[in-house]
Motif scaffolding. Structure first.
Motif, PDB file in Angstrom:
ATOM      1  N   PHE A   1      47.998  20.250  20.631  1.00  0.00           N
ATOM      2  CA  PHE A   1      48.662  19.890  21.881  1.00  0.00           C
ATOM      3  C   PHE A   1      47.726  19.062  22.770  1.00  0.00           C
ATOM      4  N   LYS A   2      46.489  19.531  22.937  1.00  0.00           N
ATOM      5  CA  LYS A   2      45.516  18.814  23.766  1.00  0.00           C
ATOM      6  C   LYS A   2      45.190  17.448  23.152  1.00  0.00           C
ATOM      7  N   LYS A   3      45.103  17.412  21.843  1.00  0.00           N
ATOM      8  CA  LYS A   3      44.790  16.150  21.155  1.00  0.00           C
ATOM      9  C   LYS A   3      45.871  15.114  21.424  1.00  0.00           C
ATOM     10  N   LEU A   4      47.138  15.552  21.384  1.00  0.00           N
ATOM     11  CA  LEU A   4      48.246  14.637  21.648  1.00  0.00           C
ATOM     12  C   LEU A   4      48.279  14.217  23.112  1.00  0.00           C
ATOM     13  N   LEU A   5      47.986  15.149  24.001  1.00  0.00           N
ATOM     14  CA  LEU A   5      47.937  14.804  25.430  1.00  0.00           C
ATOM     15  C   LEU A   5      46.874  13.744  25.700  1.00  0.00           C
ATOM     16  N   ALA A   6      45.699  13.903  25.061  1.00  0.00           N
ATOM     17  CA  ALA A   6      44.586  12.986  25.287  1.00  0.00           C
ATOM     18  C   ALA A   6      44.899  11.574  24.801  1.00  0.00           C
ATOM     19  N   GLN A   7      45.856  11.461  23.872  1.00  0.00           N
ATOM     20  CA  GLN A   7      46.220  10.144  23.350  1.00  0.00           C
ATOM     21  C   GLN A   7      47.115   9.368  24.303  1.00  0.00           C
ATOM     22  N   ASN A   8      47.632  10.042  25.323  1.00  0.00           N
ATOM     23  CA  ASN A   8      48.515   9.382  26.281  1.00  0.00           C
ATOM     24  C   ASN A   8      47.681   8.716  27.372  1.00  0.00           C
ATOM     25  N   THR A   9      47.731   7.422  27.426  1.00  0.00           N
ATOM     26  CA  THR A   9      46.894   6.661  28.368  1.00  0.00           C
ATOM     27  C   THR A   9      47.353   6.805  29.819  1.00  0.00           C
ATOM     28  N   LYS A  10      48.550   7.356  30.051  1.00  0.00           N
ATOM     29  CA  LYS A  10      49.056   7.498  31.419  1.00  0.00           C
ATOM     30  C   LYS A  10      48.513   8.737  32.113  1.00  0.00           C
ATOM     31  N   LEU A  11      47.829   9.603  31.364  1.00  0.00           N
ATOM     32  CA  LEU A  11      47.322  10.850  31.925  1.00  0.00           C
ATOM     33  C   LEU A  11      45.815  10.790  32.121  1.00  0.00           C
ATOM     34  N   ASP A  12      45.364  11.240  33.284  1.00  0.00           N
ATOM     35  CA  ASP A  12      43.918  11.341  33.490  1.00  0.00           C
ATOM     36  C   ASP A  12      43.452  12.734  33.082  1.00  0.00           C
ATOM     37  N   GLY A  13      42.156  12.937  33.083  1.00  0.00           N
ATOM     38  CA  GLY A  13      41.595  14.215  32.629  1.00  0.00           C
ATOM     39  C   GLY A  13      42.093  15.401  33.421  1.00  0.00           C
ATOM     40  N   GLU A  14      42.231  15.228  34.729  1.00  0.00           N
ATOM     41  CA  GLU A  14      42.692  16.329  35.572  1.00  0.00           C
ATOM     42  C   GLU A  14      44.116  16.742  35.241  1.00  0.00           C
ATOM     43  N   LYS A  15      44.994  15.775  35.002  1.00  0.00           N
ATOM     44  CA  LYS A  15      46.383  16.073  34.665  1.00  0.00           C
ATOM     45  C   LYS A  15      46.479  16.752  33.305  1.00  0.00           C
ATOM     46  N   ILE A  16      45.661  16.284  32.357  1.00  0.00           N
ATOM     47  CA  ILE A  16      45.653  16.885  31.027  1.00  0.00           C
ATOM     48  C   ILE A  16      45.231  18.350  31.109  1.00  0.00           C
ATOM     49  N   ASP A  17      44.182  18.620  31.881  1.00  0.00           N
ATOM     50  CA  ASP A  17      43.713  20.004  32.035  1.00  0.00           C
ATOM     51  C   ASP A  17      44.766  20.874  32.710  1.00  0.00           C
ATOM     52  N   SER A  18      45.480  20.300  33.683  1.00  0.00           N
ATOM     53  CA  SER A  18      46.509  21.049  34.397  1.00  0.00           C
ATOM     54  C   SER A  18      47.653  21.446  33.466  1.00  0.00           C
ATOM     55  N   ILE A  19      48.111  20.487  32.661  1.00  0.00           N
ATOM     56  CA  ILE A  19      49.204  20.769  31.722  1.00  0.00           C
ATOM     57  C   ILE A  19      48.754  21.767  30.665  1.00  0.00           C
TER      58      ILE A  19
END
Length: 231
Positions: free
Chosen positions: A18-36
């Motif tokens: 899940f985190k790996k797929l989130l990190a591949q999305n260029t529209k998300l910054d690190g803070e948003k990824i951690d929040s989700i």
């Protein structure tokens, strides 16, 4: 954020993907990824003790990411589907299973004309079983579209027992149909029919947007129960 070691092994694997797929999305910054990721992990930690897995809660990691990044494309819930769609899906699953088992049984049996099920009884058993199972699941699953549900525990047990009796009686009666109208087909025909049913099964799911395991309605029901319990 809770550490992954507190999750079960399967849930840890799910979070990794899940985190790996989130990190591949260029529209998300690190803070948003951690929040989700924190939100998803918290839900997993809260429910894994009840036997709920990540797959039951969110589907695949890809589907989970889609739920957060594109809610409009989120998979439908149980009561978003028509009864006929769910009943057909369940009936085809039952038919596939029975046809394959009967085909293999006949294929490896020496007396292959006296075993297995007649084609008519097989069709009717699948249709009856799929319809009854779908009706019971829909009746016993909390429906958010009908908040005022008054079904008592005794009434729910009554539905379940009535469904079991209907299924058993139907199975027995259909199994007694005479061979002249309910012939047992060659093994290869059952196997071919199982393959055809699988194609119809996949087509029905793609057409309706229905996702899940072999019996998708069971997974959808589990998700609906979990959501109802969290309210």
């Amino acid at each position: 954020m809770s550490e992954n070691r507190e999750l079960t092994k399967k849930n840890q694997d799910f979070m990794f993907q899940f985190k790996k797929l989130l990190a591949q999305n260029t529209k998300l910054d690190g803070e948003k990824i951690d929040s989700i990721a924190s939100e998803v992990e918290a839900k997993l930690l809260a429910t894994q003790g009840q036997g709920q897995t990540a797959t039951q809660l969110f589907g695949t990691p890809t589907q989970a990411v889609q739920q957060y990044l594109d809610p409009k494309k989120t998979a439908k819930k149980l009561f978003d589907f028509k009864f006929s769609t769910l009943a057909i899906d369940t009936s085809l699953a039952i038919f596939m299973l029975f046809a394959l088992v009967f085909g293999l049984t006949l294929f490896f049996s020496k007396n292959n004309r006296n075993q297995g099920a007649g084609i008519i009884s097989l069709l009717l058993i699948a249709g009856l079983g799929g319809s009854i199972y779908t009706a019971v699941v829909l009746k016993l699953t909390p429906n958010p579209k009908a908040p005022e549900q008054t079904n008592s525990r005794s009434r729910r047990w009554g539905y379940l027992i009535a469904a079991m009796v209907a299924w058993i009686l139907g199975f027995v009666v259909l199994g007694m149909l005479p061979a002249v109208i309910n012939p047992t087909l060659p093994a290869i025909v059952y196997i071919i029919l199982a393959a055809v049913a699988y194609l119809a099964f996949r087509w029905n799911r793609q057409r309706a947007g229905l996702k899940g395991g072999f019996f998708a309605i069971s997974q959808l029901s589990q998700q609906a129960r979990l959501e109802a319990a969290q309210k």
